[in-house]
Design a protein around this motif. Structure first.
Motif, mmCIF file in Angstrom:
data_model
loop_
_atom_site.group_PDB
_atom_site.id
_atom_site.type_symbol
_atom_site.label_atom_id
_atom_site.label_comp_id
_atom_site.label_asym_id
_atom_site.label_seq_id
_atom_site.Cartn_x
_atom_site.Cartn_y
_atom_site.Cartn_z
ATOM 1 N N HIS A 10 0.868 -1.001 0.156
ATOM 2 C CA HIS A 10 0.044 0.127 -0.002
ATOM 3 C C HIS A 10 0.896 1.254 -0.113
ATOM 4 O O HIS A 10 0.640 2.288 -0.830
ATOM 5 C CB HIS A 10 -0.914 -0.013 1.280
ATOM 6 C CG HIS A 10 -2.048 -0.887 1.438
ATOM 7 N ND1 HIS A 10 -2.947 -1.254 2.309
ATOM 8 C CD2 HIS A 10 -2.407 -1.879 0.288
ATOM 9 C CE1 HIS A 10 -3.527 -2.349 1.861
ATOM 10 N NE2 HIS A 10 -3.298 -2.696 0.824
ATOM 11 N N GLU A 11 1.774 1.436 1.001
ATOM 12 C CA GLU A 11 2.667 2.568 1.110
ATOM 13 C C GLU A 11 3.642 2.727 -0.503
ATOM 14 O O GLU A 11 3.649 3.742 -0.893
ATOM 15 C CB GLU A 11 3.585 2.593 2.259
ATOM 16 C CG GLU A 11 2.758 2.090 3.489
ATOM 17 C CD GLU A 11 1.760 3.197 3.990
ATOM 18 O OE1 GLU A 11 1.479 4.038 3.351
ATOM 19 O OE2 GLU A 11 0.993 2.775 4.975
ATOM 20 N N ALA A 12 4.031 1.555 -0.848
ATOM 21 C CA ALA A 12 4.853 1.738 -2.211
ATOM 22 C C ALA A 12 3.815 2.391 -3.260
ATOM 23 O O ALA A 12 4.365 3.246 -3.997
ATOM 24 C CB ALA A 12 5.384 0.433 -2.594
ATOM 25 N N ASP A 13 2.590 2.055 -3.310
ATOM 26 C CA ASP A 13 1.665 2.732 -4.243
ATOM 27 C C ASP A 13 1.608 4.036 -3.959
ATOM 28 O O ASP A 13 1.314 4.712 -5.077
ATOM 29 C CB ASP A 13 0.215 1.768 -4.032
ATOM 30 C CG ASP A 13 0.216 0.253 -4.709
ATOM 31 O OD1 ASP A 13 1.247 0.162 -5.492
ATOM 32 O OD2 ASP A 13 -0.715 -0.254 -4.511
ATOM 33 N N HIS A 14 1.195 4.456 -2.531
ATOM 34 C CA HIS A 14 1.274 5.913 -2.415
ATOM 35 C C HIS A 14 2.507 6.719 -2.882
ATOM 36 O O HIS A 14 2.190 7.691 -3.326
ATOM 37 C CB HIS A 14 0.909 6.091 -0.852
ATOM 38 C CG HIS A 14 -0.074 5.192 -0.421
ATOM 39 N ND1 HIS A 14 -0.492 5.053 1.041
ATOM 40 C CD2 HIS A 14 -1.193 4.852 -0.821
ATOM 41 C CE1 HIS A 14 -1.361 4.389 1.355
ATOM 42 N NE2 HIS A 14 -1.948 4.155 0.179
ATOM 43 N N VAL A 15 3.578 6.182 -2.792
ATOM 44 C CA VAL A 15 4.647 6.789 -3.166
ATOM 45 C C VAL A 15 4.643 7.120 -4.715
ATOM 46 O O VAL A 15 4.928 8.191 -5.308
ATOM 47 C CB VAL A 15 6.068 6.042 -2.762
ATOM 48 C CG1 VAL A 15 7.242 6.575 -3.427
ATOM 49 C CG2 VAL A 15 6.107 6.003 -1.197
ATOM 50 N N LYS A 16 4.268 5.787 -5.268
ATOM 51 C CA LYS A 16 4.403 5.788 -6.780
ATOM 52 C C LYS A 16 3.253 7.103 -7.422
ATOM 53 O O LYS A 16 3.505 7.572 -8.230
ATOM 54 C CB LYS A 16 3.893 4.718 -7.448
ATOM 55 C CG LYS A 16 5.144 3.554 -7.146
ATOM 56 C CD LYS A 16 4.603 2.179 -7.843
ATOM 57 C CE LYS A 16 5.752 0.921 -7.523
ATOM 58 N NZ LYS A 16 5.261 -0.330 -8.043
#
Length: 241
Positions: free
Chosen positions: A109-115
């Motif tokens: 989830h957090e990696a998706d937010h960064v992208k």
């Protein structure tokens, strides 16, 4: 399954693209890059640094330029939260299988937010800060991973609530609210895994301990987690947030 938000549908009046222009981003580039892909939300994460405690986000004069500052603040925090889970997942030393599953899911989830934030902000996006590897190693150790995740997720929920009212652009507010609920689920999930749902658990440890949550300001969020030492202070570009 990931969802895709159509920027043109959310940004009917062009506020999002005007905010991008205020930050020096070409409108067409922002529209192309910021299709709001991924989890479909703006991530307002949880880490901070003492050197950033002189909050620069305006709480009295909402503006499109201020919105860009908030998004870069969000991106800085998301970089660090995503890095915490990424490091834990790579080490793969969790106290229980349930914590391993939590870290894998939340880390995604957090990696998706960064992208999402990187694509939306384009050239105006803040750079990822450098990590203090010794501090990170301590934070992801089996005995400390759970409590650290709990502190970060709780603070993240409060950070969402604190910055939401400062956003002027309606599309950004919608996106922030959609991720705020996801962060709240993260916080409840980790509380359950740490025993907060067991009979007799202390009220403060329960998944939903209170009827109302208090928001936290930018400065408070940064102070709460600044002592972690997880990042190198000099690597933060304070001019953009």
């Amino acid at each position: 399954m990931s969802q895709q938000i159509d920027l043109e549908k959310l940004d009917v009046d062009g506020d999002v693209r005007e905010a991008a222009e205020a930050a020096g981003i070409d409108r067409s580039t922002f529209l192309r890059n910021g299709a709001l892909a991924g989890a479909g939300a703006v991530g307002l994460g949880v880490f901070g640094l003492p050197s950033l405690a002189s909050a620069t986000i305006s709480t009295k004069k909402p503006s499109k330029k201020n919105d860009v500052k908030i998004l870069n603040y969000a991106l800085t925090l998301e970089y660090l939260e995503a890095a915490f889970y990424d490091a834990a997942n790579k080490q793969n030393q969790f106290a229980t299988p349930e914590l391993a599953q939590f870290s894998a899911v939340v880390g995604k989830h957090e990696a998706d937010h960064v992208k999402f934030l990187e694509k939306g902000l384009g050239k105006a996006a803040i750079k990822a800060p450098k990590l203090d590897l010794d501090a990170v190693a301590k934070a992801i150790a089996p005995a400390s991973f759970g409590p650290t995740a709990l502190a970060l997720e709780d603070t993240g929920v409060a950070a969402y609530a604190g910055q939401g009212p400062n956003l002027k652009t309606r599309a950004f507010v919608q996106a922030a609210l959609s991720i705020h609920s996801v962060e709240a689920r993260h916080a409840a999930w980790i509380r359950v895994l740490l025993g907060g749902a067991a009979p007799g658990a202390a009220k403060s440890a329960q998944p939903a301990p209170f009827s109302f949550d208090k928001p936290k300001t930018e400065k408070t969020v940064l102070k709460v987690v600044g002592g972690t030492g997880l990042v190198v202070a000099s690597s933060i570009d304070t001019k953009k947030i």
